[in-house]
Design a protein around this motif. Structure first.
Motif, PDB file in Angstrom:
ATOM      1  N   LYS A  27      75.131  33.670  45.849  1.00 52.06           N
ATOM      2  CA  LYS A  27      75.291  33.839  44.404  1.00 52.06           C
ATOM      3  C   LYS A  27      74.821  35.214  43.943  1.00 52.06           C
ATOM      4  O   LYS A  27      74.871  35.530  42.752  1.00 52.06           O
ATOM      5  N   LYS A  28      74.345  36.024  44.906  1.00 49.01           N
ATOM      6  CA  LYS A  28      73.879  37.389  44.640  1.00 49.01           C
ATOM      7  C   LYS A  28      72.685  37.428  43.691  1.00 49.01           C
ATOM      8  O   LYS A  28      72.550  38.333  42.866  1.00 49.01           O
ATOM      9  N   LYS A  29      71.804  36.426  43.853  1.00 46.20           N
ATOM     10  CA  LYS A  29      70.535  36.444  43.135  1.00 46.20           C
ATOM     11  C   LYS A  29      69.441  37.063  44.005  1.00 46.20           C
ATOM     12  O   LYS A  29      68.432  37.557  43.503  1.00 46.20           O
ATOM     13  N   LEU A  30      69.642  37.019  45.340  1.00 47.15           N
ATOM     14  CA  LEU A  30      68.723  37.607  46.294  1.00 47.15           C
ATOM     15  C   LEU A  30      69.520  38.394  47.326  1.00 47.15           C
ATOM     16  O   LEU A  30      70.647  38.027  47.663  1.00 47.15           O
ATOM     17  N   THR A  31      68.938  39.469  47.852  1.00 40.93           N
ATOM     18  CA  THR A  31      69.533  40.143  48.991  1.00 40.93           C
ATOM     19  C   THR A  31      69.301  39.270  50.229  1.00 40.93           C
ATOM     20  O   THR A  31      68.447  38.378  50.213  1.00 40.93           O
ATOM     21  N   PRO A  32      70.042  39.478  51.307  1.00 43.93           N
ATOM     22  CA  PRO A  32      69.796  38.695  52.525  1.00 43.93           C
ATOM     23  C   PRO A  32      68.335  38.780  52.986  1.00 43.93           C
ATOM     24  O   PRO A  32      67.750  37.758  53.381  1.00 43.93           O
TER      25      PRO A  32
END
Length: 233
Positions: free
Chosen positions: A20-25
């Motif tokens: 969801k692109k709330k955190l980077t990997p």
């Protein structure tokens, strides 16, 4: 078996948040490690504090993005350093509770205090920028520019206090409504104030970055909680 299931569920949640692109990997992996350290020592109680913090922070960050983008550079995706800045102290307390289970109740209280401060800081910053009407420098108490480090508003301060009280309410749900709730709420509110003071001084002078300030605000809240614990015990 239960721990394996929890590890898998947390890993799945982290993966979804990354997608969801709330955190980077890297932040997703860091978040998983933080969550598992918290779970090892405080079980579902600690995970609930983490979930309330992260959920409210995510919603607050997303809210009125257009308004905030005109005030300062604004992004929803969080880096690994930000995860550690807000959750690193809680992870250490979780490990301490795992190693010293006889003090688990105290470490849980301190963890809640740290999350209360982190929640208050995030909500007051993200929503105070949107709903604040007058903005003041926390050191001089003179009017200052919205969005600058160390600038606060009455509305943002009250929203932050509500966040700290929400964590205290969660503590009461897992344990009981006692002096611990007062300790958590006060520690969260005062920790948020520490954050503002550091922002107005050392962060503005570029002697600290935002991640360092966030670490110190949670550490400050935990120290305050220790003092209040022994004062009220």
């Amino acid at each position: 078996m239960e721990s394996i299931v929890i590890a898998a569920v947390v890993a799945l949640a982290a993966t979804l948040v990354v997608k969801k692109k709330k955190l980077t990997p890297a932040a997703g992996i860091t978040g998983w490690l933080v969550a598992m350290a918290i779970y090892m020592g405080t079980r579902y109680e600690g995970l609930a504090y983490l979930a309330l913090f992260f959920g409210s922070a995510t919603l607050a960050t997303r809210h009125q993005r257009g308004v905030k983008s005109h005030v300062e550079e604004h992004t929803e995706i969080r880096q690994a350093s930000q995860v550690l800045a807000n959750g690193g102290v809680a992870a250490l307390l979780g490990l301490a509770a795992w190693l010293l289970p006889q003090y688990q109740s105290l470490f849980s209280l301190l963890m809640a205090a740290g999350f209360a401060s982190a929640t208050a800081d995030t909500l007051s910053s993200e929503l105070g920028t949107v709903y604040g009407s007058k903005f003041y420098n926390v050191i001089s108490w003179k009017k200052d520019t919205r969005g600058l480090d160390g600038v606060v508003s009455l509305e943002g301060t009250l929203i932050g206090a509500a966040g700290a009280i929400a964590i205290a309410g969660l503590y009461a749900a897992f344990r009981q409504a006692d002096s611990g709730c007062v300790i958590i709420a006060l520690s969260g509110i005062l920790g948020n104030y520490i954050d503002s003071v550091l922002g107005a001084t050392l962060e503005r002078k570029q002697q600290l970055n935002n991640d360092m300030v966030n670490v110190l605000n949670t550490v400050g809240a935990v120290i305050i909680a220790v003092g209040l614990f022994f004062l009220l015990a």
